[in-house]
Scaffold this motif. Structure first.
Motif, short mmCIF file in Angstrom:
data_model
loop_
_atom_site.label_atom_id
_atom_site.label_comp_id
_atom_site.label_asym_id
_atom_site.label_seq_id
_atom_site.Cartn_x
_atom_site.Cartn_y
_atom_site.Cartn_z
N GLU A 39 6.75 100.63 22.13
CA GLU A 39 7.37 101.66 22.04
C GLU A 39 7.33 102.26 20.65
O GLU A 39 7.18 101.42 19.53
CB GLU A 39 8.89 101.91 22.44
CG GLU A 39 9.82 100.74 21.54
CD GLU A 39 10.83 100.72 21.92
OE1 GLU A 39 11.67 101.65 22.62
OE2 GLU A 39 11.78 99.58 21.30
N SER A 235 9.13 109.43 26.75
CA SER A 235 9.22 108.28 26.06
C SER A 235 8.26 107.85 24.94
O SER A 235 8.65 107.79 23.61
CB SER A 235 8.91 107.03 26.89
OG SER A 235 9.96 106.67 27.99
N LYS A 236 7.07 108.00 25.20
CA LYS A 236 6.41 108.01 23.87
C LYS A 236 5.77 109.40 23.19
O LYS A 236 5.78 109.22 21.81
CB LYS A 236 4.74 107.27 24.68
CG LYS A 236 4.60 106.35 25.53
CD LYS A 236 5.37 104.85 24.92
CE LYS A 236 5.11 103.92 25.62
NZ LYS A 236 6.02 103.75 26.97
N THR A 241 12.12 106.40 24.24
CA THR A 241 12.17 105.28 25.35
C THR A 241 13.43 105.14 26.11
O THR A 241 13.69 104.83 27.27
CB THR A 241 11.51 104.03 24.79
OG1 THR A 241 12.15 103.79 23.54
CG2 THR A 241 10.06 104.13 24.36
#
Length: 400
Positions: A39, A235-236, A241
């Protein structure tokens, strides 16, 4: 009494064992450099956090439609149109509890028992497990390092049988960092259309590319768009995340099936996270500035890590996207360190953690047993310190 066969066939993650060991060492006061992160090491941008606070203040704490709030689904449609040249309606969007949930929904929607899914190797370790949970059969195609581990149209064609139902494409790729060109995607698209396959296109790292831009395989043709399930999430791209917001875009039949299944399994994604994701996508000024800063930072770290790996004398695959470097460790297999035999990437990762205090991910579970994965989601200071330790360690094993 016994547990279900489908539960027995799911493999445990080797990466979790390495990560757990590293966390325990840190808790015991040992200074460990971790190259294991999956992450971004950036906090979620302030404007998104503020949107979460606003959602709470406005009382957005109730159920939402199972497939997502309309504002977020509309923002996702705008993003897909502007960034990927893909036209979808909100009905084609299913917002889920992270990218893994979107993948699970996708395979549950298209697979019957025994259907084969082609997975290029190396691959993200969860793909085969999710396929198996959906009663499918993973079929691995070993790709070549001289092609930067990208599957070719010929390799795809040769793997197709009368049981093949779908093909997974991860672009940009975890763990290799490979990014497919438009011409490579067109070649794959011709094979997919010829055999009338489904494509599950995982594009979660699309905003983290270097030297070349990302293209979605769904944009190759209208026919292919109808056969493709595009997987993405927050998330990325926005370092969200922990917020757990993923999404899928698919044709009417597939998106309806995914929405129906989700309504019985989890219902909706966290309402506050949905509103914050809507703001993340809608506020282009703040979002673009954050993304460019993060991408530039990762690019500088990528260059530093490749420079240091070259100086050590290690062979690696140059990443064009994501934030990982795959390093070949075959030259060390069969060697020993203080009586510990190195038989695999897992053995080497364990010894590196114990003796060099550096955490790396062994790639057995990624279909690449002769490689380790290093994440550059770490500060330049930690990259320097970690690679200094690795250089000292490898020098003792004969790497000059």
């Amino acid at each position: 009494m016994d547990i279900a066969k489908k539960a027995k066939q799911i493999s445990p993650s080797l990466t979790l064992e390495i990560t757990a060991k590293a966390k325990k060492m840190k808790a015991d006061g040992i200074r460990v450099v971790s190259f294991a992160a999956g992450e971004p090491d950036f906090n979620t941008p302030d404007y998104i956090i503020e949107a979460g606070h606003k959602a709470l203040d406005l009382g957005m704490t109730k159920y939402t439609p199972a497939a997502g709030i309309m504002e977020l689904k509309t923002a996702i449609c705008e993003k897909l149109k502007n960034d990927n040249a893909l036209d979808y309606s909100p009905a084609n969007i299913v917002v889920s509890n992270g990218g893994k949930h979107s993948l699970f929904n996708a395979f549950m929607a298209i697979l019957d028992a025994g259907d084969e899914v082609i997975i290029p190797s190396p691959y993200w370790l969860s793909y085969p497990e999710i396929v198996k949970m959906a009663s499918g059969v993973p079929v691995f195609v070993t790709t070549k390092p001289e092609n930067n581990f990208k599957i070719t149209a010929v390799e795809l064609e040769n793997a197709i049988t009368d049981k093949t139902k779908a093909f997974i494409l991860n672009n940009p790729n975890n763990p290799t960092g490979a990014v497919y060109t438009r011409s490579e995607l067109n070649a794959l698209a011709a094979v997919i259309e010829k055999h009338n396959l489904y494509v599950v296109s995982d594009e979660i790292y699309e905003k983290l590319t270097y030297e070349r831009r990302h293209h979605s395989i769904a944009a190759c043709s209208d026919v292919l768009k109808d056969r493709t399930i595009v997987i993405n999430g927050m998330s990325k791209t926005y370092s969200m995340t922990g917020w757990r917001v993923g999404y899928a875009a698919a044709n009417d039949q597939i998106s309806s099936a995914m929405s129906s299944m989700q309504s019985h399994i989890t219902s909706n994604v966290n309402a506050v996270a949905q509103y914050a994701s809507y703001i993340a996508l809608s506020d282009k000024n703040h979002g673009d500035a954050f993304l460019e800063d993060m991408r530039a930072t990762f690019d500088a770290r990528r260059a530093l890590m490749m420079l240091r790996l070259s100086r050590i004398g290690l062979t690696y695959i140059e990443p064009k996207g994501a934030f990982y470097v795959m390093v070949c460790i075959k030259q060390f297999e069969g060697k020993s360190f203080e009586g510990q035999l190195i038989r695999s990437a897992y053995d080497l990762a364990s010894i590196l953690l114990e003796h060099a205090q550096v955490a790396v991910i062994p790639c057995e579970s990624f279909g690449a047993p002769d490689y380790i994965r290093l994440s550059y989601a770490a500060s330049e200071k930690d990259i320097e310190r970690g690679l200094d330790s690795m250089a000292s360690f490898f020098a003792q094993l004969g790497c000059k």
